[in-house]
Design a protein around this motif. Structure first.
Motif, PDB file in Angstrom:
ATOM      1  N   ILE A  28     -83.128 -98.399  42.729  1.00  0.00           N
ATOM      2  CA  ILE A  28     -81.789 -98.032  43.442  1.00  0.00           C
ATOM      3  C   ILE A  28     -81.024 -97.346  42.753  1.00  0.00           C
ATOM      4  O   ILE A  28     -80.737 -97.232  41.877  1.00  0.00           O
ATOM      5  N   THR A  29     -80.621 -96.277  43.592  1.00  0.00           N
ATOM      6  CA  THR A  29     -79.912 -95.062  42.974  1.00  0.00           C
ATOM      7  C   THR A  29     -78.383 -95.302  43.481  1.00  0.00           C
ATOM      8  O   THR A  29     -78.012 -96.537  43.682  1.00  0.00           O
ATOM      9  N   ASN A  30     -77.642 -94.445  43.327  1.00  0.00           N
ATOM     10  CA  ASN A  30     -75.938 -94.608  43.442  1.00  0.00           C
ATOM     11  C   ASN A  30     -75.896 -95.439  44.789  1.00  0.00           C
ATOM     12  O   ASN A  30     -76.318 -95.205  45.819  1.00  0.00           O
ATOM     13  N   ILE A  31     -74.630 -96.363  44.567  1.00  0.00           N
ATOM     14  CA  ILE A  31     -74.211 -96.899  45.826  1.00  0.00           C
ATOM     15  C   ILE A  31     -72.679 -96.503  45.932  1.00  0.00           C
ATOM     16  O   ILE A  31     -71.828 -96.378  44.991  1.00  0.00           O
ATOM     17  N   SER A  32     -72.383 -96.161  47.435  1.00  0.00           N
ATOM     18  CA  SER A  32     -70.986 -95.681  47.684  1.00  0.00           C
ATOM     19  C   SER A  32     -70.788 -96.211  49.009  1.00  0.00           C
ATOM     20  O   SER A  32     -71.778 -96.581  49.664  1.00  0.00           O
ATOM     21  N   ASN A  33     -69.609 -96.178  49.397  1.00  0.00           N
ATOM     22  CA  ASN A  33     -69.248 -96.428  50.721  1.00  0.00           C
ATOM     23  C   ASN A  33     -69.738 -95.568  51.949  1.00  0.00           C
ATOM     24  O   ASN A  33     -69.505 -94.281  51.621  1.00  0.00           O
ATOM     25  N   ASP A  34     -70.597 -96.071  52.793  1.00  0.00           N
ATOM     26  CA  ASP A  34     -71.370 -95.241  53.721  1.00  0.00           C
ATOM     27  C   ASP A  34     -71.727 -96.504  54.924  1.00  0.00           C
ATOM     28  O   ASP A  34     -72.334 -97.667  54.345  1.00  0.00           O
ATOM     29  N   HIS A  35     -71.594 -96.193  56.108  1.00  0.00           N
ATOM     30  CA  HIS A  35     -72.183 -97.017  57.046  1.00  0.00           C
ATOM     31  C   HIS A  35     -71.478 -98.360  56.970  1.00  0.00           C
ATOM     32  O   HIS A  35     -72.251 -99.450  57.053  1.00  0.00           O
ATOM     33  N   GLN A  36     -70.355 -98.270  56.666  1.00  0.00           N
ATOM     34  CA  GLN A  36     -69.544 -99.773  56.612  1.00  0.00           C
ATOM     35  C   GLN A  36     -69.677-100.652  57.739  1.00  0.00           C
ATOM     36  O   GLN A  36     -69.947-101.910  57.611  1.00  0.00           O
ATOM     37  N   GLN A  37     -69.704-100.048  58.808  1.00  0.00           N
ATOM     38  CA  GLN A  37     -69.674-101.037  60.038  1.00  0.00           C
ATOM     39  C   GLN A  37     -70.929-101.783  60.199  1.00  0.00           C
ATOM     40  O   GLN A  37     -71.321-102.761  60.903  1.00  0.00           O
ATOM     41  N   GLY A  59     -75.251 -83.845  51.518  1.00  0.00           N
ATOM     42  CA  GLY A  59     -73.971 -84.652  51.121  1.00  0.00           C
ATOM     43  C   GLY A  59     -73.034 -85.010  52.269  1.00  0.00           C
ATOM     44  O   GLY A  59     -72.559 -84.035  52.883  1.00  0.00           O
ATOM     45  N   HIS A  60     -72.795 -86.332  52.691  1.00  0.00           N
ATOM     46  CA  HIS A  60     -71.678 -86.487  53.881  1.00  0.00           C
ATOM     47  C   HIS A  60     -70.932 -87.765  53.662  1.00  0.00           C
ATOM     48  O   HIS A  60     -70.406 -88.121  54.836  1.00  0.00           O
ATOM     49  N   ASN A  61     -71.098 -88.382  52.556  1.00  0.00           N
ATOM     50  CA  ASN A  61     -69.882 -89.597  52.404  1.00  0.00           C
ATOM     51  C   ASN A  61     -69.253 -89.280  51.221  1.00  0.00           C
ATOM     52  O   ASN A  61     -69.344 -87.996  50.527  1.00  0.00           O
ATOM     53  N   GLU A  62     -68.252 -89.939  50.817  1.00  0.00           N
ATOM     54  CA  GLU A  62     -67.449 -89.581  49.586  1.00  0.00           C
ATOM     55  C   GLU A  62     -68.144 -89.293  48.550  1.00  0.00           C
ATOM     56  O   GLU A  62     -67.741 -88.077  48.069  1.00  0.00           O
ATOM     57  N   SER A  96     -61.237 -90.732  53.103  1.00  0.00           N
ATOM     58  CA  SER A  96     -61.491 -90.127  51.707  1.00  0.00           C
ATOM     59  C   SER A  96     -62.277 -89.209  51.619  1.00  0.00           C
ATOM     60  O   SER A  96     -61.979 -88.266  50.683  1.00  0.00           O
ATOM     61  N   VAL A  97     -62.814 -88.743  52.597  1.00  0.00           N
ATOM     62  CA  VAL A  97     -63.610 -87.151  52.644  1.00  0.00           C
ATOM     63  C   VAL A  97     -62.544 -86.402  52.777  1.00  0.00           C
ATOM     64  O   VAL A  97     -62.399 -85.199  51.955  1.00  0.00           O
ATOM     65  N   MET A  98     -61.528 -86.373  53.814  1.00  0.00           N
ATOM     66  CA  MET A  98     -60.428 -85.385  53.845  1.00  0.00           C
ATOM     67  C   MET A  98     -59.596 -85.034  52.481  1.00  0.00           C
ATOM     68  O   MET A  98     -59.247 -83.964  52.228  1.00  0.00           O
ATOM     69  N   GLN A  99     -59.472 -86.228  51.849  1.00  0.00           N
ATOM     70  CA  GLN A  99     -58.707 -85.867  50.572  1.00  0.00           C
ATOM     71  C   GLN A  99     -59.654 -85.450  49.416  1.00  0.00           C
ATOM     72  O   GLN A  99     -58.873 -84.850  48.518  1.00  0.00           O
ATOM     73  N   LEU A 100     -60.709 -85.365  49.541  1.00  0.00           N
ATOM     74  CA  LEU A 100     -61.650 -84.507  48.597  1.00  0.00           C
ATOM     75  C   LEU A 100     -61.706 -83.224  48.857  1.00  0.00           C
ATOM     76  O   LEU A 100     -61.641 -82.340  48.030  1.00  0.00           O
TER      77      LEU A 100
END
Length: 427
Positions: free
Chosen positions: A168-177, A316-319, A351-355
């Protein structure tokens, strides 16, 4: 066009048009159970239990990690299957043996074989593709297969295998729905690939969620390894990889610094495979890491496309993924930054726009899929964060305008979505 080319084109067209495809259609294609996958596997004689495997889940890094593992095992002399998704250019990229894509004939034969069941149970595009991969790897008698999860883990179609080890690699917010609104819930879905008495490696410690994996592993009597406790990766004219049992020097490495995080998990998985009887020497590890992307055909991971100006793309497509990208860009010297970007319409954008850097010149585009967020909408949202640029819906036209605007000392980055990268001409 030969007969088989025509048959293949018609078969893939059938898969794309008749079956819901998450990458293209989004929510309508997401199936929250394994019923169809189990029916497909049963129809095929349960091929998922006829080869050894490694199961790879995560939000970011699972694709690169899968390709590194496949390259190392191939260099060690094993006939190695590799299943990944989504594809960038060709459907056949999803299923490979020793870096060679599944044949068009095999795709046609498989779909013909299961058409009666397709009509009966109406599986998704992904469910069919997973069954195809299991059938192909069993038929071709691979020594080991690296199986990448599509989304989540617990209810993912790939989660019917019993692997040698899970990663299991890095976990972040994606596909939350689909996976949950917070990182703890998402981690719980990814932890669903942990199996009873099967070891699991976690690529990097994330304090807020490591307890999720510890709890799940204890419940299933699965030995848990946090890779960074066992593997050190440093830089010294390349990479130095150290464990208690070895030290290797990798001289020709992929530029992306984020790959060092992935390699810790990869190397720990290889050590476990060695303990389970696979003969993987240090030269195979070095060669696999150095040649991974050439051997396996991986594209779109901090891939260099040009020199003057510097031009790179990344999927790369999430925060978290885009944070890695922005940090990577900071390692280069250039006059002006040009960013060609498009996203899908179910992406959380704040979160993406803020980056994204305000000083860059933007070229807002959209991939040619139903899920793409219209470039005009992306431009509108971006402007609220003082990100200013052109609205050019066609991906390659946007790249062309960026190239025309850039001087040879500038930097062009193309990304925001797998599907934007997939449309780059000549990739």
């Amino acid at each position: 066009m030969t007969n088989i080319d025509l048959e293949y084109e018609n078969t893939v067209k059938f898969l794309f048009s008749q079956l819901p495809m998450f990458q293209r259609d989004g929510a309508s294609a997401y199936k929250k159970d394994l019923t169809n996958t189990l029916k497909l596997c049963q129809f095929l004689g349960n091929p998922e239990h006829q080869f050894k495997s490694v199961h790879v889940a995560g939000t970011n890094g699972k694709g690169s990690s899968s390709h590194y593992l496949a390259a190392i095992m191939q260099k060690a002399g094993y006939k190695t299957g590799l299943y990944t998704s989504p594809h960038l250019k060709s459907f056949t990229e999803r299923i490979k043996i020793n870096g060679v894509e599944i044949t068009k004939e095999a795709v046609v034969e498989f779909v013909d074989l299961i058409k009666p069941l397709i009509e009966e149970i109406k599986p998704s595009f992904f469910e069919i593709t997973v069954a195809m991969c299991f059938h192909y790897f069993a038929k071709e008698q691979v020594d080991i297969a690296i199986i990448e999860v599509g989304m989540g883990g617990r209810l993912d179609s790939t989660n019917v295998i019993i692997p040698e080890v899970s990663l299991i690699t890095n976990i972040s917010n994606d596909h939350q729905q689909w996976l949950g609104n917070d990182i703890t819930t998402i981690a719980g879905e990814k932890a669903g690939i942990i199996k009873e008495n099967i070891p699991v490696v976690i690529s990097e410690r994330q304090p807020e969620i490591e307890g999720v994996f510890v709890k799940r592993a204890k419940q299933l009597n699965s030995y848990l390894y946090f890779a960074e406790d066992y593997v050190q990766v440093g830089t010294n004219e390349g990479l130095v990889i150290r464990t208690d049992n070895m030290e290797v020097n990798v001289h020709h490495v992929q530029e992306a610094a984020y790959q060092q995080r992935n390699l810790k998990g990869v190397i720990k998985v290889v050590e476990i495979l060695r303990d389970r009887g696979f003969d993987v020497n240090e030269s195979a590890i070095v060669a696999g890491v150095e040649e991974a992307f050439a051997i396996t055909g991986l594209k779109g991971r901090w891939q260099k496309l040009g020199s003057k100006p510097l031009k790179y793309c990344d999927v790369g497509h999430n925060e978290a993924g885009l944070r890695y990208v922005i940090n990577q860009i900071k390692n280069y010297t250039f006059d002006k930054l040009h960013i060609v970007i498009g996203v899908v319409n179910d992406k959380e954008l704040t979160s993406v726009m803020q980056l994204l850097p305000k000083e860059a010149q933007y070229y807002f585009c959209q991939a040619d899929i139903p899920r793409a967020l219209p470039a005009s909408k992306l431009q509108q949202v971006a402007s609220e964060y003082d990100l200013i640029g052109y609205c050019i819906p066609n991906v390659n036209k946007a790249i062309e305008v960026a190239e025309n605007n850039a001087s040879e000392n500038d930097f062009i980055f193309i990304g925001g979505s797998n599907f934007v990268v997939a449309e780059i001409e000549g990739l």
